[in-house]
Design an enzyme around this catalytic site. Structure first.
Site, PDB file in Angstrom:
ATOM      1  N   ASP A   1       2.969   4.372  10.734  1.00  0.00           N
ATOM      2  CA  ASP A   1       2.954   4.831   9.349  1.00  0.00           C
ATOM      3  C   ASP A   1       4.280   4.511   8.656  1.00  0.00           C
ATOM      4  OD1 ASP A   1       1.949   6.079   7.139  1.00  0.00           O
ATOM      5  OD2 ASP A   1       1.465   7.935   8.161  1.00  0.00           O
ATOM      6  N   ASP A   2       4.230   3.773   7.535  1.00  0.00           N
ATOM      7  CA  ASP A   2       5.406   3.509   6.695  1.00  0.00           C
ATOM      8  C   ASP A   2       6.488   2.690   7.395  1.00  0.00           C
ATOM      9  OD1 ASP A   2       4.082   5.000   4.841  1.00  0.00           O
ATOM     10  OD2 ASP A   2       5.565   6.583   4.653  1.00  0.00           O
TER      11      ASP A   2
ATOM     12  N   ARG B   1      -5.958   1.921   6.236  1.00  0.00           N
ATOM     13  CA  ARG B   1      -6.744   2.427   7.357  1.00  0.00           C
ATOM     14  C   ARG B   1      -8.239   2.219   7.126  1.00  0.00           C
ATOM     15  NH1 ARG B   1      -3.112   5.992  10.198  1.00  0.00           N
ATOM     16  NH2 ARG B   1      -1.101   5.554   9.244  1.00  0.00           N
TER      17      ARG B   1
ATOM     18  N   LYS C   1      -3.098  10.219  13.361  1.00  0.00           N
ATOM     19  CA  LYS C   1      -3.369  10.452  11.941  1.00  0.00           C
ATOM     20  C   LYS C   1      -4.693   9.815  11.523  1.00  0.00           C
ATOM     21  CE  LYS C   1      -1.667   8.847   7.450  1.00  0.00           C
ATOM     22  NZ  LYS C   1      -0.511   8.363   6.681  1.00  0.00           N
TER      23      LYS C   1
ATOM     24  N   HIS D   1       6.241   8.200   9.034  1.00  0.00           N
ATOM     25  CA  HIS D   1       6.027   8.899   7.767  1.00  0.00           C
ATOM     26  C   HIS D   1       6.902  10.143   7.733  1.00  0.00           C
ATOM     27  CE1 HIS D   1       4.076  10.933   4.443  1.00  0.00           C
ATOM     28  NE2 HIS D   1       3.275   9.897   4.247  1.00  0.00           N
TER      29      HIS D   1
ATOM     30  N   ASP E   1       0.977   0.209   8.286  1.00  0.00           N
ATOM     31  CA  ASP E   1      -0.037   0.373   7.248  1.00  0.00           C
ATOM     32  C   ASP E   1       0.466   0.041   5.842  1.00  0.00           C
ATOM     33  OD1 ASP E   1       1.601   2.548   6.865  1.00  0.00           O
ATOM     34  OD2 ASP E   1       0.046   4.071   7.116  1.00  0.00           O
ATOM     35  N   ASN E   2       1.772  -0.106   5.654  1.00  0.00           N
ATOM     36  CA  ASN E   2       2.349  -0.519   4.377  1.00  0.00           C
ATOM     37  C   ASN E   2       3.843  -0.690   4.583  1.00  0.00           C
ATOM     38  OD1 ASN E   2       1.423   2.762   3.617  1.00  0.00           O
ATOM     39  ND2 ASN E   2       3.573   2.260   3.924  1.00  0.00           N
TER      40      ASN E   2
ATOM     41  N   LYS F   1       6.829   0.725  -0.417  1.00  0.00           N
ATOM     42  CA  LYS F   1       5.476   1.286  -0.353  1.00  0.00           C
ATOM     43  C   LYS F   1       4.968   1.617  -1.744  1.00  0.00           C
ATOM     44  CE  LYS F   1       3.245   5.553   1.342  1.00  0.00           C
ATOM     45  NZ  LYS F   1       3.475   6.783   2.148  1.00  0.00           N
TER      46      LYS F   1
END
Length: 769
Positions: free
Chosen positions: A45-46, A87, A141, A236, A346-347, A411
Site C-alpha cells: 500500500d502506497d 485492487r 487489506k 499506508h 497499488d499507487n 498518489k
C-alpha cells in the site's frame, strides 16, 4: 487484444500441446488439476516506485532483490492513482471505473463508475481460480466493500469469502494500526479480542496467518494448487514499525531528502531502471513549493523528519521480511520452484503528511473541505514515539518525493509519480527469459496473465449473467520475449484529474475541467515519454492538434469505462444514499461485545451533536471503562477510575482529562452530552442522575476518519484512547456492578456537515422502469 498476449505461444505452448525443445522459451505447463503453479500476489500500500532495492532504494530488501534477480523486473508498470481502484482492477481484469471503483471505497454517490462494489457479473481472480481447482486465501487489506456495508449486520455479498476466497484474515477497511488494529475480520466474522498482547505486530500476524492457511491446506490436500493474495496494510498511514527495525535505520536519513533522491536516481540509471537520458525533475516540477529545502531546516526539524523516514524504511524492511518468511516455508514444502510470486504497489507514494509530516494522522487525513484557522495538524510528541503504538504518523512530502524517484507528483495524481509503480514477477519453474522488461503494463493485465499461466479459463457466465469482458490482456508473451510489444493505450482519472497514454505520448490534465469546458477541455499538458519519461518538458504548446486528439481519445475511453461524472463540484463525496439514514438512528449497545464497527460508530457521532445514556447498577468499589470510542489517533473515554469519574478526551494526540467524585453504590443514570459548535469544535458534559459533574468546552471535533476505532462498552478495545489508563489497567474491563443499558442517541448535524442524502436506489429503479 494487445499484441503482447498473442506472444504467449512461444512461452509455454497450449494445454495438451508440446513445443519444440529447441525453443529456449519452451516450458511444459500443466493443467490446474495436476501440477499447476501456486500463485502469490503481494500488494503493498502506497509504496513508491523507488522504495524497493531493485528499483534503486537504499532500504534493505534482500528477499525481494532475490526475486527480481531471478525473475522479471518491470520498469514501465502503471496502476491506478489510488488504492481501491487498483485492487479492483487487479482482481477483475477490468479498468477501475468499469470495476466500480473510480475512487476509494468511502463514497456512494449513485453512479456506476463509483459504486464501490465489484460488479456481480465480473468474476474475480479468486473466483476464476477457485472454479479452476485452486484453493484461495487472502490476508490483509480488502478495501473493496462500501464502508456502509462493513458492519456486522450488513449484506456480506461483497466481502472476501463471497468474492471467491476460501479463507480470509485481515482488515476490511482501507488501513489500520499495526500495533493495535482497529478491527480484524476472520473469514466472515469480526475477531473477538479485548486487547492485543505486548509485541503484537500486524505484519507478522498476517504472515503467520498466510503460512498457516498454506500449512492447513497441505495437511489435508498435498497436490491442490493455491492462490494467496497478501495485501499489506503497510506502508499506508499511519506509518508504524517495530523498534528493532527502526533502529536499523538510525542515522541513515540525516543527509536529507535531496541527497537520498539523487542517490536513488543514480542507482536507477546505472541499473537501467530509467534511461540514461532521463532528467530528475527540479523546482516547481518537483513540487518545490511544497517541500522545504533541507539545508534551511533547523536541527530539531531535521531530526524529526529523519525519524519519520527511519520508520518508513523499517516498515518497507518488514514487508521484505514477510516475503522471506513465506519463501522459506515454500522451500520447506518443496514448492518454491513452481510458485508464481507477484510483488507490486497499488499507487505512488503519498503526500498526505504535508510539508512537515504529522504525528497526528487523523487530524488531516480523510477531511473534505477546509479546516478552521488554528487547526493543529501535528501534535508534538517525543521522536522515539514515532512508529510506535502511541502515535499515528505520516512522513513528510519530501520523503514521498524520494519514494517516487524519478517521477513527479504523488498518489492521486495522474502524473507518473501517482501511477508509475514497482512490479516484480518470479516463477523459477517458468522463467524462460528473466530480466528487465520496459514494456507498458497496466494493473488490469495481471489477472488475465495469472489465469493464462495457471491454465485456468475465466468463466464466460457468472451469477447468471454473461461475464463482463476484461480490459486487460495477458503479458505472458512479454515474460517469454523481452522484445514482445506491450500495451499501447490507457486512460487514467482521479477526482477529475485526467491522463491518456497512447504509444510514445502522454497527455495529462492535472486540474478538473469546468462544466463549460467539457469533458475533453480544460488544461492539458503533453509529454513524449521515450525522450522525457519523467515529464519535464511540456510539448502541448508545440503540438496542439496532438493534444486535442489525445483529449478526445480520453473522452471516448471515459464514456466506455463509465468514468463520468467528473468530480468538479465535490458531490461525489457529499451525496450519499438515503438508505444510510438508518445507520444514524439511536442504538442500544451491549457491554463487552466487539466494538461497533468504525463507520457505523461514526454515523452516530461525527459532524453532529450526540448523547450517550447509561443505566448503571454499582457495587462498592466499582471501576473500569463505561464506554470508549477511538484510539491514540483521537477519541474519548468515560470510566470509573478508583473513586473518581473520569472523562478523557484525546484530540489527535493532545490529552485532556477531567475528574469528579464517582457515584456511590446503587443505581445511577449517567449521560454524556456532546454539542457540536461552529469551527469544528465540541463541548462535552457528563451528568450523573441529572446533575452535571464533568465538563470539557471547546475541544477540536473528531472528524474525517476519527474516531477510527469503533465504540466499545465496558472496556477500551485495542488501541487505547488514554495511554495512562492503558498502562495501569490495559483494556480496563468494568467490574463491581452492571451496565444495565447504554444508548447512543445522535442529535443535530453540524452546520459544517455537507452530506446530502438522496433516494439513489429509488432513482435507479425509476431509470430502469
Amino acid at each position: 487484444m494487445h499484441s503482447a498476449a498473442r506472444g504467449y505461444e512461444g512461452f509455454a505452448g497450449r494445454i495438451g500441446e508440446f513445443t519444440s525443445e529447441s525453443d529456449p522459451a519452451w516450458r511444459p505447463r500443466p493443467t490446474a488439476q495436476e501440477g499447476a503453479p501456486n500463485i502469490v500476489v503481494m500488494l503493498v500500500d502506497d509504496l513508491g516506485f523507488s522504495d524497493l532495492g531493485p528499483f534503486g532504494s537504499e532500504i534493505r530488501t534482500p528477499f525481494i532483490d532475490g526475486l527480481a534477480a531471478d525473475g522479471w523486473l518491470f520498469t514501465n508498470y502503471r496502476t491506478a492513482p489510488m488504492c481501491s481502484p487498483s485492487r479492483a482492477a487487479l482482481l477483475t481484469g477490468l479498468n477501475p471505473h468499469r470495476a466500480g471503483f473510480g475512487f476509494v471505497a468511502h463514497i456512494d454517490p449513485g453512479y456506476p463508475g463509483f459504486a464501490c462494489e465489484l460488479p456481480a457479473a465480473a468474476p474475480t481472480l479468486a473466483e476464476s481460480l477457485r472454479a479452476g481447482g485452486y484453493a484461495t486465501f487472502m490476508v490483509g487489506k480488502w478495501h473493496l466493500t462500501l464502508e456502509s456495508r462493513l458492519h456486522d449486520g450488513a449484506d456480506r455479498s461483497s466481502w472476501p469469502l463471497q468474492r471467491g476466497f476460501d479463507r480470509y484474515f485481515g482488515s476490511m477497511d482501507g488501513f489500520t494500526s499495526l500495533h493495535h488494529p482497529h478491527r480484524l475480520v476472520q473469514d466472515n466474522s469480526v475477531l473477538d479480542v479485548a486487547e492485543f498482547p505486548d509485541g503484537f505486530f500486524l505484519t507478522d500476524e498476517l504472515t503467520d496467518r498466510a503460512i498457516g492457511m498454506i500449512d492447513e491446506l497441505r495437511v489435508n490436500e498435498r497436490r491442490k494448487p493455491f492462490f494467496l493474495y497478501y495485501a499489506h496494510t503497510s506502508v499506508h498511514g499511519p506509518i508504524q514499525a517495530k523498534e528493532e527495525d527502526i533502529e536499523r535505520y538510525r542515522g541513515h536519513y540525516e543527509r536529507g531528502w535531496n541527497a537520498l533522491r539523487e542517490d536513488r536516481f543514480a542507482r536507477q540509471r546505472a541499473r537501467g531502471i530509467v534511461p540514461a537520458h532521463a532528467e530528475l525533475p527540479v523546482d516547481a516540477l518537483a513540487d518545490g513549493d511544497r517541500i522545504p529545502h533541507w539545508d534551511d531546516l533547523g536541527a530539531d526539524e531535521r531530526a524529526l523528519f529523519a525519524r519519520h523516514m527511519e520508520v518508513y524504511a523499517a516498515a518497507v524492511d518488514e514487508i521484505d521480511q514477510s516475503v522471506g518468511r513465506l519463501l522459506a516455508r515454500l522451500d520447506e514444502l518443496g514448492e518454491r520452484e513452481n510458485t508464481i510470486i507477484v510483488i507490486a504497489s497499488d499507487n505512488g507514494g503519498t503526500a498526505e503528511g504535508g510539508p512537515t509530516g504529522t504525528r497526528s494522522y487523523f487530524s488531516q487525513f480523510g477531511l473534505h473541505g477546509a479546516v478552521p484557522d488554528g487547526w493543529v495538524g501535528d501534535v508534538p510528541r517525543e521522536l522515539s514515539e514515532i512508529g510506535g503504538p502511541r502515535l499515528y504518523g505520516q512522513y513528510p512530502t519530501g520523503w514521498a518525493r524520494v519514494s517516487n524517484t524519478p517521477f513527479r507528483s504523488f498518489k492521486s495524481s495522474t502524473y507518473e509519480g501517482g501511477v508509475h509503480a514497482p512490479l516484480v514477477i518470479s516463477w523459477p519453474a517458468g522463467a524462460a527469459s528473466p530480466g528487465l522488461r520496459d514494456q507498458f503494463v497496466f494493473v488490469s493485465d495481471l489477472a488475465p496473465t495469472l489465469l493464462e499461466l495457471a491454465g485456468v479459463v475465466r468463466p464466460e457466465q457468472w451469477n447468471g449473467m454473461a461475464a463482463l469482458e476484461v480490459d486487460g490482456d495477458s503479458i505472458a508473451g512479454i515474460l517469454a520475449d523481452p522484445a514482445a510489444p506491450g500495451r499501447e493505450q490507457q486512460y487514467f482519472e482521479c477526482v477529475g484529474r485526467r491522463a491518456f497514454v497512447d504509444g510514445e505520448w502522454k497527455a495529462v490534465s492535472p486540474i478538473p475541467p469546468t462544466r463549460a469546458q467539457g469533458a475533453a477541455g480544460g488544461t492539458w499538458e503533453l509529454y513524449h515519454l521515450p525522450s522525457d519519461p519523467t515529464e519535464t518538458r511540456d510539448r502541448a504548446g508545440h503540438e496542439p492538434e496532438r493534444v486535442q486528439a489525445l483529449a478526445e481519445r480520453w473522452r471516448e475511453e471515459a464514456w466506455r469505462n463509465t468514468v463520468f461524472p467528473l468530480d468538479d463540484d465535490g458531490t461525489l463525496h457529499s451525496v450519499r444514499p438515503d438508505t444510510e439514514a438508518s445507520l444514524s438512528e439511536p442504538v442500544d449497545l451491549v457491554p463487552f461485545r466487539p466494538p461497533l464497527e468504525r463507520f457505523r460508530s461514526a454515523r452516530l457521532t461525527v459532524l453532529r451533536s450526540f448523547e450517550v445514556h447509561a443505566e448503571l447498577d454499582l457495587e462498592a468499589g466499582a471501576e473500569g471503562v463505561l464506554l470508549a470510542h477511538g484510539d491514540q489517533g483521537g477519541g474519548y473515554l468515560l470510566a470509573l477510575d478508583g473513586d473518581q469519574l473520569l472523562l478523557s478526551y484525546n484530540a489527535y494526540g493532545a490529552m485532556r482529562r477531567v475528574r469528579a467524585s464517582a457515584p456511590g453504590s446503587g443505581r445511577h443514570r449517567v449521560a454524556l452530552r456532546v454539542r457540536a459548535d461552529l469551527g469544528l469544535r465540541w463541548s462535552l458534559a457528563v451528568d450523573v442522575d441529572g446533575v452535571e459533574q464533568l465538563r470539557l468546552d471547546d475541544v477540536p471535533m473528531l472528524v474525517g476518519m476519527a474516531p477510527f476505532t469503533g465504540i466499545s462498552v465496558g472496556y477500551d478495545y485495542g488501541g487505547p484512547v488514554d495511554w495512562e489508563i492503558y498502562e495501569r489497567h490495559r483494556s480496563y474491563r468494568f467490574r463491581g456492578g452492571r451496565i444495565l443499558s447504554l444508548r447512543y442517541a445522535p442529535g443535530e448535524r453540524s452546520p459544517e456537515d455537507a452530506t446530502v442524502l438522496r433516494a439513489i436506489e429509488q432513482e435507479m429503479r425509476d431509470l430502469v422502469d
